[in-house]
Motif scaffolding. Structure first.
Motif, short mmCIF file in Angstrom:
data_model
loop_
_atom_site.label_atom_id
_atom_site.label_comp_id
_atom_site.label_asym_id
_atom_site.label_seq_id
_atom_site.Cartn_x
_atom_site.Cartn_y
_atom_site.Cartn_z
N LYS A 1 8.93 -3.31 16.26
CA LYS A 1 9.76 -1.66 15.21
C LYS A 1 10.93 -1.25 15.83
N PHE B 1 0.89 -1.14 -0.05
CA PHE B 1 -0.04 -0.33 0.44
C PHE B 1 0.88 0.86 0.11
N ILE B 2 1.79 1.34 1.01
CA ILE B 2 2.18 2.66 0.96
C ILE B 2 4.25 2.45 -0.35
N ASP C 1 10.08 -6.80 -3.61
CA ASP C 1 8.90 -7.44 -2.43
C ASP C 1 8.76 -9.00 -3.13
N GLN D 1 -5.42 -3.07 7.44
CA GLN D 1 -4.88 -1.71 7.15
C GLN D 1 -5.27 -0.24 7.82
N ASP E 1 12.37 -12.92 -1.39
CA ASP E 1 11.55 -12.77 0.49
C ASP E 1 13.11 -11.46 0.72
N PHE E 2 13.25 -11.23 1.35
CA PHE E 2 13.93 -10.13 1.53
C PHE E 2 14.62 -10.49 3.43
N TYR F 1 4.90 -5.91 17.91
CA TYR F 1 4.59 -5.15 16.56
C TYR F 1 5.45 -3.78 16.88
N1 LIG Z 1 -0.49 1.07 7.13
C1 LIG Z 1 -0.10 1.42 8.10
O1 LIG Z 1 -1.24 1.89 8.75
C2 LIG Z 1 1.05 1.71 8.12
C3 LIG Z 1 1.14 2.06 9.51
C4 LIG Z 1 2.50 2.82 10.27
C5 LIG Z 1 3.94 1.89 10.38
N2 LIG Z 1 3.72 1.31 8.39
C6 LIG Z 1 5.20 0.25 8.03
O2 LIG Z 1 5.29 0.60 6.73
C7 LIG Z 1 5.94 -0.45 6.13
C8 LIG Z 1 4.82 -0.28 4.38
O3 LIG Z 1 3.03 -0.90 5.13
P1 LIG Z 1 1.99 -1.56 4.08
O4 LIG Z 1 0.82 -0.22 4.70
O5 LIG Z 1 2.43 -0.93 3.32
O6 LIG Z 1 2.07 -2.65 4.09
P2 LIG Z 1 1.33 -3.39 3.20
O7 LIG Z 1 1.61 -5.19 3.68
O8 LIG Z 1 1.01 -2.84 2.25
O9 LIG Z 1 3.01 -3.83 2.35
C9 LIG Z 1 4.34 -4.57 2.80
C10 LIG Z 1 5.00 -4.94 1.61
O10 LIG Z 1 5.76 -5.45 2.20
C11 LIG Z 1 5.99 -6.48 1.51
N3 LIG Z 1 6.28 -7.57 2.30
C12 LIG Z 1 6.04 -8.20 3.15
N4 LIG Z 1 7.00 -8.97 3.91
C13 LIG Z 1 7.90 -9.85 2.83
C14 LIG Z 1 9.12 -10.66 3.06
N5 LIG Z 1 9.61 -11.67 3.98
N6 LIG Z 1 10.09 -9.84 1.72
C15 LIG Z 1 9.45 -9.43 0.61
N7 LIG Z 1 8.26 -8.19 0.81
C16 LIG Z 1 8.19 -8.79 2.00
C17 LIG Z 1 4.10 -7.16 1.14
O11 LIG Z 1 4.33 -8.20 0.01
C18 LIG Z 1 3.88 -6.16 0.67
O12 LIG Z 1 4.12 -5.54 -0.75
C19 LIG Z 1 5.51 -1.08 7.11
O13 LIG Z 1 6.36 -1.62 7.68
C20 LIG Z 1 4.63 -1.03 7.96
O14 LIG Z 1 4.72 -1.96 9.66
C21 LIG Z 1 2.45 1.35 8.07
#
Ligand SMILES: NC(=O)c1ccc[n+]([C@@H]2O[C@H](COP(=O)([O-])OP(=O)(O)OC[C@H]3O[C@@H](n4cnc5c(N)ncnc54)[C@H](O)[C@@H]3O)[C@@H](O)[C@H]2O)c1
Length: 310
Positions: free
Chosen positions: A142, A10-11, A30, A179, A49-50, A138
């Protein structure tokens, strides 16, 4: 070249847009392709996978900076299996830092969580200096990652920017309920499904439009500063206010808003988190631009388009 880990999420999808708009070269790493868009022109994609250090090592070729957005958990799921949370996020990120040190990539922007690292805030508006007392795995992971970044900064000169994001919302937000309330509420309304709210609607959060957050990520990766920054809108809105705003928006488009069903609150939901964003605004010459009503209206149009096109 920027390596964008988690760039199909998403982000991340919005960060990719912001980086490209700034003329930067992007390699997205990703474990899956973007769900809602075809691959972006000019972007190099690596699927994997990272936690796979050899694949990350290869992906680091020609990279100047990393933006790390991958997370295998959200607050609610992290407590179900903290060991998996530690392995999937903390251990994998420490491995990533080792690869960055070996390959001499010395710049990293990391998305932490302003909604969880402080625990239950002691102040109306939370500055970065507030004590860190997370109450979810979580949030604990962090904070641990933030500390490893600081260690790498002190010992090995890593230029790290930690962005403690609040509650992002906007187009491409997921609809599985993990989310965030705005995406979930809009998707369920568009499908005519009942909307459930945890608690009585009094919980206050700091909602930031995802494009404003993406712009901050892009500004951070182009800057020379290091440290921890809150990344929110700086203003609070209650869940009840969000429900009202969504209802007004939905009505204005001739659709029927869904009256939410209020369920008992969850222990991991802190009553109020509003972030002080003075530091980020000053150091990155950045300001959030998209107001909540405007952002919700745009998100509603996007969700309707998705549901009608499905
Ligand atoms: N969405 C929120 O409300 C929010 C709020 C604060 C912080 N964050 C942080 O922002 C970041 C992005 O969040 P988001 O909402 O876009 O999440 P999201 O789940 O939409 O995106 C995360 C992406 O990371 C990829 N991913 C996860 N594990 C992986 C791995 N092991 N190897 C490779 N790729 C992997 C997923 O496939 C996904 O495309 C995260 O670190 C999250 O903790 C999100």
């Amino acid at each position: 070249m920027i390596l964008l880990i988690g760039g199909c999420g998403f982000i991340g999808s919005h960060v990719a847009d912001s980086l490209l708009a700034r003329g930067l070269k992007v390699r997205v790493f990703d474990r899956r392709p973007e769900a809602l868009r075809p691959p972006l022109a000019g972007v190099d994609y690596v699927i994997g996978d990272f936690s796979d250090s050899s694949l990350i090592y290869e992906a680091m070729s020609g990279v100047d900076a990393v933006i790390h957005l991958a997370s295998t958990t959200v607050p609610a799921t992290s407590n179900l299996d903290p060991v998996a949370d530690i392995k999937g996020n903390l251990v994998a990120t420490v491995q990533l830092l080792e690869v960055m040190r070996t390959t001499e990539v010395r710049k990293l922007v990391y998305l932490s969580s302003g909604g969880t690292v402080y625990g239950i805030p002691e102040t109306e508006v939370v500055p970065e200096t507030h004590p860190l007392r997370p109450i979810s795995s979580y949030g604990i992971v962090k904070v641990a990652i933030e500390n490893y970044l600081f260690m790498q900064h002190k010992l090995h000169g890593l230029q790290h920017v930690v962005l403690r994001a609040s509650n992002p919302y906007g187009p491409r937000q997921g609809h599985t309920g993990v989310q965030g309330i705005i995406g979930t509420h809009l998707w369920r309304t568009a499908r005519g499904e009942p909307v459930e709210i945890w608690g009585d609607g009094s919980v206050v959060r700091d909602f930031i439009h995802v494009r404003d957050l993406a712009e901050l990520c892009a500004a951070a990766v182009q800057s020379d500063v290091a440290g921890c920054y809150n990344a929110g809108s700086g203003t609070g809105a209650s869940v009840a206010q969000i429900v009202d705003s969504i209802s007004r928006t939905v009505e204005q488009t001739g659709c029927t808003p869904m009256a939410p069903v209020y369920k008992p609150g969850r222990s991991l939901d802190v009553p109020r988190v509003v972030l002080d964003i003075t530091r980020a605004c000053r150091d990155f010459d950045w300001t959030p631009r998209i107001g909540l009503d405007e952002g919700i209206a745009e998100s509603w149009q996007w969700v309707r388009g998705q549901v009608q096109g499905a």
